[in-house]
Design an enzyme around this catalytic site. Sequence first.
Site, PDB file in Angstrom:
ATOM      1  CG  ASP A 147      -1.606   4.808   4.002  1.00  0.00           C
ATOM      2  OD1 ASP A 147      -1.629   5.231   2.828  1.00  0.00           O
ATOM      3  OD2 ASP A 147      -2.453   5.118   4.854  1.00  0.00           O
ATOM      4  CE  LYS A 207      -7.965   2.240  -0.775  1.00  0.00           C
ATOM      5  NZ  LYS A 207      -6.745   2.494  -0.039  1.00  0.00           N
ATOM      6  CG  HIS A 224      -9.795   4.450   3.442  1.00  0.00           C
ATOM      7  ND1 HIS A 224      -8.592   5.119   3.544  1.00  0.00           N
ATOM      8  CD2 HIS A 224     -10.529   4.865   4.497  1.00  0.00           C
ATOM      9  CE1 HIS A 224      -8.614   5.908   4.609  1.00  0.00           C
ATOM     10  NE2 HIS A 224      -9.789   5.779   5.200  1.00  0.00           N
ATOM     11  CG  HIS A 249      -1.847   1.175   1.264  1.00  0.00           C
ATOM     12  ND1 HIS A 249      -3.202   1.029   1.429  1.00  0.00           N
ATOM     13  CD2 HIS A 249      -1.643   2.507   1.152  1.00  0.00           C
ATOM     14  CE1 HIS A 249      -3.788   2.210   1.411  1.00  0.00           C
ATOM     15  NE2 HIS A 249      -2.854   3.131   1.246  1.00  0.00           N
TER      16      HIS A 249
HETATM   17  O1  DOR Z   1      -3.173   9.342   5.718  1.00  0.00           O
HETATM   18  C1  DOR Z   1      -3.558   9.072   4.614  1.00  0.00           C
HETATM   19  N1  DOR Z   1      -3.039   9.648   3.517  1.00  0.00           N
HETATM   20  N2  DOR Z   1      -4.543   8.194   4.487  1.00  0.00           N
HETATM   21  C2  DOR Z   1      -5.108   7.951   3.309  1.00  0.00           C
HETATM   22  O2  DOR Z   1      -6.016   7.164   3.277  1.00  0.00           O
HETATM   23  C3  DOR Z   1      -4.706   8.698   2.094  1.00  0.00           C
HETATM   24  C4  DOR Z   1      -3.340   9.179   2.215  1.00  0.00           C
HETATM   25  C5  DOR Z   1      -2.992  10.187   1.166  1.00  0.00           C
HETATM   26  O3  DOR Z   1      -3.259   9.957  -0.012  1.00  0.00           O
HETATM   27  O4  DOR Z   1      -2.412  11.220   1.518  1.00  0.00           O
HETATM   28 ZN    ZN Z   2      -3.298   5.101   1.648  1.00  0.00          ZN
END
Ligand code: DOR
Ligand code: ZN
Length: 346
Positions: free
Chosen positions: A248, A100, A137, A14
């Site tokens: 992430d 997604k 998500h 991710h």
């Molecule tokens: O903290 C996050 N940043 N959570 C997400 O789901 C998206 C991501 C982003 O794209 O900046």
């Molecule tokens: Zn993310």
Amino acid sequence: MTDKLTIIRPDDWHLHLRDGDMLTGILPETTRDFGRAIIMPNLVPPVVTAKDAAAYRDRIAAATPTGSNFKPLMTLYLTDNSDPNDIAAAYNDGLISAVKLYPAGATTNSESGVTSIQQVMPILEKMAEIGCPMCVHGEVTDADVDIFDREAVFIDTILDPLRRALPELKIISEHITTKDGVDYVASADKNLAATITTHHLIINRNHLLVGGIKPHYYCLPIAKRELHRLALRAAATSGDPRYFLGTDSAPHTDPNKESACGCAGVFSATNTLSCLAHVFEQENALDKLEQFASLSGPAYYGLPTNTDTVTLTKESTPVDVPNRIETAAGPVTVFDPGFPLYWRVS
Ligand code: DOR
Ligand code: ZN
């Protein structure tokens, strides 16, 4: 005491790479250590069609440092109006590895996300039929649900009913942050796995809020209370193949983070492996790091593991990690775990 650990090269299941100058600036932070990554499609505008994904894949390839064998695993951003035939063709051609699902409004650039599961049920049925995984998500967006409860409420009201209605759909519950998420995945007999980020293994909500607000710890799903962090650590270090690494890592420039309305996202690509080695060592589970970072992800996605390795060496003095990465789009602060890191990756 183990001070050297060689593991199969990890993958990041991710990852946010963005586009343009940001992509060019931060991509080497991932390609240095990782073999592959599932690339999030929440660009502006989002990566919705097979054509969008092919073009984005080519931009990533063009930005990949010379000599790197990094392979981006592309995803499509599901909208209410996505074309199931386009998705199926992209998956069957090997262009994408997953789709997604963002509930509309759940996070950064999710405005075009799905407004209700009913709306996309025919697409999800098609995905189940062809074996295309869905990354989700898992947070509800209802204004009256507390931000700290959004994951647990999503499991009860959306994820569980969906899994009962469509048990053949292969799901990845992305970046779980709660004991509820850990327990729900543990209770599933098939077709459910979860990614866990580096930062959620290290910070709880106190890190974000005590002693002044720390915008670089603000992400979505938001860090929860300590009992949840401990449940995530137990899951990640358990060796259970249903939990695997998805950082992430989500770069935003410092001005966009350090603002009256700061963006959500923690940028951890640079030091993730050092942080993970530290966490797994603290949990007496260094022998489970390869399972979490290199083996369980490919197994769930039905892909081979990488064929080369990385070696982690524990130094006697802290390794140098840059505080920020300077990109042509602006500076991006690197995740600060709050303790010195001794594990060096080579
Ligand atoms: O903290 C996050 N940043 N959570 C997400 O789901 C998206 C991501 C982003 O794209 O900046
Ligand atoms: Zn993310």
